[in-house]
Write a protein that holds these residues in place. Structure first.
Motif, mmCIF file in Angstrom:
data_model
loop_
_atom_site.group_PDB
_atom_site.id
_atom_site.type_symbol
_atom_site.label_atom_id
_atom_site.label_comp_id
_atom_site.label_asym_id
_atom_site.label_seq_id
_atom_site.Cartn_x
_atom_site.Cartn_y
_atom_site.Cartn_z
ATOM 1 N N ALA A 95 0.830 -1.210 0.000
ATOM 2 C CA ALA A 95 0.000 0.000 0.000
ATOM 3 C C ALA A 95 0.864 1.261 0.000
ATOM 4 O O ALA A 95 0.545 2.248 -0.666
ATOM 5 C CB ALA A 95 -0.910 -0.009 1.223
ATOM 6 N N LEU A 96 1.980 1.222 0.718
ATOM 7 C CA LEU A 96 2.887 2.368 0.738
ATOM 8 C C LEU A 96 3.514 2.579 -0.635
ATOM 9 O O LEU A 96 3.709 3.721 -1.071
ATOM 10 C CB LEU A 96 3.962 2.141 1.795
ATOM 11 C CG LEU A 96 4.898 3.310 2.121
ATOM 12 C CD1 LEU A 96 4.110 4.524 2.584
ATOM 13 C CD2 LEU A 96 5.908 2.891 3.180
ATOM 14 N N CYS A 97 3.803 1.494 -1.332
ATOM 15 C CA CYS A 97 4.365 1.607 -2.685
ATOM 16 C C CYS A 97 3.361 2.237 -3.642
ATOM 17 O O CYS A 97 3.732 3.025 -4.518
ATOM 18 C CB CYS A 97 4.789 0.235 -3.198
ATOM 19 S SG CYS A 97 6.262 -0.431 -2.402
ATOM 20 N N GLU A 98 2.074 1.898 -3.487
ATOM 21 C CA GLU A 98 1.071 2.489 -4.364
ATOM 22 C C GLU A 98 1.015 4.002 -4.178
ATOM 23 O O GLU A 98 1.004 4.767 -5.156
ATOM 24 C CB GLU A 98 -0.301 1.881 -4.087
ATOM 25 C CG GLU A 98 -1.385 2.450 -4.997
ATOM 26 C CD GLU A 98 -2.749 1.855 -4.722
ATOM 27 O OE1 GLU A 98 -3.310 1.225 -5.623
ATOM 28 O OE2 GLU A 98 -3.245 2.043 -3.596
ATOM 29 N N ALA A 99 1.009 4.434 -2.925
ATOM 30 C CA ALA A 99 1.006 5.879 -2.678
ATOM 31 C C ALA A 99 2.296 6.518 -3.179
ATOM 32 O O ALA A 99 2.289 7.661 -3.659
ATOM 33 C CB ALA A 99 0.829 6.141 -1.187
ATOM 34 N N SER A 100 3.395 5.791 -3.087
ATOM 35 C CA SER A 100 4.673 6.339 -3.535
ATOM 36 C C SER A 100 4.712 6.490 -5.046
ATOM 37 O O SER A 100 5.341 7.428 -5.562
ATOM 38 C CB SER A 100 5.813 5.436 -3.064
ATOM 39 O OG SER A 100 5.830 5.339 -1.660
ATOM 40 N N VAL A 101 4.076 5.572 -5.772
ATOM 41 C CA VAL A 101 4.025 5.708 -7.226
ATOM 42 C C VAL A 101 3.334 7.011 -7.614
ATOM 43 O O VAL A 101 3.733 7.686 -8.576
ATOM 44 C CB VAL A 101 3.313 4.492 -7.859
ATOM 45 C CG1 VAL A 101 3.008 4.735 -9.328
ATOM 46 C CG2 VAL A 101 4.184 3.245 -7.721
ATOM 47 N N ALA A 102 2.309 7.387 -6.857
ATOM 48 C CA ALA A 102 1.654 8.670 -7.126
ATOM 49 C C ALA A 102 2.611 9.836 -6.886
ATOM 50 O O ALA A 102 2.624 10.811 -7.647
ATOM 51 C CB ALA A 102 0.417 8.809 -6.238
#
Length: 667
Positions: free
Chosen positions: A252-259
């Motif tokens: 989930a942290l990676c998804e926000a980081s991609v943004a």
């Protein structure tokens, strides 16, 4: 006047590329304790043939002894080990039957199966290659013994290295059990920190790809751990459940980081280094400590800080969350609903179905792969039998390690194979002059085994290590004058592979690379459709699963496209620019991820017609690559219809779709 320097062609520069990797000292120790000692044990007991076969098995297993957890090691070494033993059984049976020229059709059939297996993934590809190699060696090496006994000796050599893999491993971290899986999840947080540090810079996309690779390895490690628990019929332990929750927090942290990466704004150091605190916590067992202060300047930054807080909560827990009750469950946040794991699995079914069809051994790509390998092996076997009746096996065995289309550019591998063989022969000849007695081949085999894990950074160096080991086996088996013949046979095999491997039909990149790129586009389309059609406030379980599937497919497509870009193919300019297509698809998934984060925070949601137009446009691109005879539908690929108002991320999706449109119908 100074002339501008011309760039070196990729096919010419690739043979000199050198991977910068850490030295795997544990694997070096395992390699030194495998082939050399096994060969020495055979010499000491007066049974050199079993020592040669066991040493051969350990050498082939050493090629697959790559970094990873113990369970991934069992899969990556164990499956090729079974295939190697089966290949030795087939080859030794052919030798016992006196097959003669029947070897040509027999090896053609085995080569076809081996080549077709290349589309099924790297582990099964390696298994097919080693099955073909041991079939050739079993049919050609003059060793006494029954076929079943030879197969068991090869399997025993493979299992010896596997036992060493379970015993000789890197020191266990202070965090406790699950050392391999824990380290894999820690590397995800490290890669995430590196990617955040590169945000807004020229290395941002490369850092994001390294993050994707780390996620793939951690996901594989945890899936194998769960599979082991199911096979052993034991409930998951507390530390296993906690690690799974922390990996979910990392995802989930990676998804926000991609943004954040999509916004391309450099981040403060304290923010970029926050995920590294979780990596240190996993390795040491201590608390992550204080994190960066939350901020809500943008939707992406707000989502990142919320995911960071959720990760801190996951690390603070000492007991896993209770499993959800069957049926409707209380929401975790206002407006959220739990989605059973079956939803994520069902969401992946459409992508998986197309991927499985593309990877079928009997599909177009499988047939082309198999035919290319089979023709090369049959031709090299026929030439070898015409040149000499004895010791013919080196020529087709050399072709085996060259012709597999998924192992790298053909010209580069051929050049490095020849250079590595010559260097290995010279080193072996020098060792024969300096060393005396009957034990020196075992010493050379031990040195080659120790070199093999380090040599994975360059194919020529790997060839040197394998040549030293194989020449040691051949010398002990009764052919001490084989060194010079090896250079001649390698030269002939390289010529055959270059000719056959570049025949127009067998070298068509549309089938060899297009099926992976097409699978990646379908995975991206499924993820984009889910993002645009999901209900507001829905649980992100299925979305995260689809995003992981899309990035995994894109990683495989990029590897195939980079190999194609370095091939020496005369018709390259008539083929699509695969790297451009893959890069555009990666940006589409990145933009769709950023769009999902913004939609979660109340951004403008496109209408049903706008969402369908974008998704249908991407599907049309995939269909055009899947079937070159099909013309893209102008109604859904017209660039004037694609941009979505008031949604910058989807405007980026439209721009990348337009980029792909120029290549989907090429060729």
């Amino acid at each position: 006047m100074l002339r501008a320097q011309r760039a070196v062609p990729a096919w010419l520069a690739h043979p000199f590329r050198w991977q910068r990797l850490p030295v795997p000292w544990a694997a070096v120790a395992r390699g030194a304790l495998c082939a050399g000692p096994l060969l020495g044990a055979g010499l000491a007991t007066g049974h050199p043939a079993p020592g040669v076969l066991a040493g051969l098995g350990s050498m082939l297993a050493g090629v697959n002894d790559r970094p990873g957890t113990r369970r991934t090691g069992i899969v990556h070494i164990g499956l090729p080990a079974l295939a190697s033993a089966f290949g030795m059984l087939i080859g030794a049976s052919l030798q016992a039957a006196g097959a003669g020229w029947w070897l040509v059709p027999a090896l053609f059939a085995v080569g076809f199966v081996s080549g077709a297996g290349s589309v099924a993934g790297p582990v099964r590809s390696n298994a097919g290659m080693q099955m073909l190699a041991t079939t050739i060696l079993g049919a050609g090496m003059p060793l006494p013994g029954a076929p079943w006994a030879k197969a068991l000796y090869v399997l025993a050599g493979c299992l010896w290295l596997l036992v060493l893999r379970l015993v000789l491993r890197s020191p266990r971290p202070a965090g406790g059990a699950l050392s391999g899986e824990r380290a894999a999840v820690a590397r995800v947080f490290d890669a995430l920190s590196d990617a955040l540090g590169a945000a807004g810079g020229p290395g941002a996309e490369a850092a994001r790809r390294r993050l994707t690779a780390a996620l793939d390895r951690a996901d594989e490690a945890l899936r194998l751990r769960r599979l082991t628990s199911r096979l052993l019929r034991r409930p998951a332990r507390t530390e296993e459940l906690l690690l799974t929750e922390r990996f979910a927090a990392a995802t989930a942290l990676c998804e926000a980081s991609v943004a954040l990466l999509w916004e391309a704004r450099p981040l403060p150091s304290r923010v970029a280094q926050s995920p590294r605190r979780f990596a240190d916590a996993l390795r040491t067992g201590r608390s992550p400590g204080r994190l960066s202060a939350p901020e809500t300047s943008t939707a992406a930054r707000g989502a990142f800080d919320r995911a960071l807080l959720d990760a801190a909560v996951a690390f603070a827990r000492r007991e896993p969350l209770p499993a959800p009750e069957p049926g409707p469950a209380p929401s975790r946040r206002p407006g959220w609903r739990r989605v059973p794991a079956a939803v994520a699995g069902g969401a992946l079914a459409a992508v998986g179905g197309r991927t499985r069809r593309g990877r079928s051994l009997f599909g177009p790509a499988g047939r082309d792969y198999g035919l290319r390998v089979a023709v090369c092996i049959a031709a090299s076997t026929a030439v070898a039998l015409m040149l000499r009746a004895d010791h013919w096996y080196w020529l087709p065995a050399t072709a085996t390690f060259l012709v597999k289309p998924d192992l790298g550019p053909l010209f580069s591998r051929t050049v490095n194979r020849f250079a590595g063989t010559v260097a290995g022969v010279l080193v072996f000849a020098g060792a024969g002059l300096l060393l005396t007695g009957t034990w020196w081949p075992a010493l050379v085999a031990g040195a080659g085994g120790a070199l093999l894990p380090f040599a994975t950074r360059h194919f020529a160096l790997q060839t040197v290590a394998i040549t030293l080991m194989v020449l040691s086996f051949v010398t002990v088996s009764g052919d001490p004058e084989a060194a010079v013949e090896r250079i001649v046979d390698t030269s002939i095999a390289c010529g055959i592979v270059l000719v056959v491997g570049h025949l127009p039909h067998l070298a068509d990149p549309r089938r060899r690379i297009g099926q992976r790129v097409t699978a990646a586009l379908w995975a991206a389309e499924r993820f984009l459709r889910h993002v645009l059609e999901a209900e507001p406030g829905a649980d992100p379980t299925a979305r995260l699963a689809l995003r992981r599937a899309a990035y995994r497919a894109l990683g495989e497509a990029r590897a195939a496209a980079e190999t194609a870009a370095a091939e020496l193919v005369a018709a390259r300019d008539r083929s699509p620019d695969w790297l451009t297509v893959v890069t555009a698809a990666e940006r589409i998934v990145d933009a769709a991820t950023a769009c999902a984060v913004r939609l979660d925070h109340g951004a403008h949601r496109p209408s049903t017609e706008e969402a369908e137009r974008l998704c249908r446009a991407l599907a049309t691109m995939a269909e055009a690559l899947e079937d070159p005879a099909r013309e893209p539908d102008a109604a859904v690929t017209d660039p004037d219809l694609l941009p979505v108002p008031d949604c910058a991320t989807l405007t980026d999706v439209a721009a990348e779709l337009e980029r792909i449109r120029g290549y989907a119908g090429a060729g």
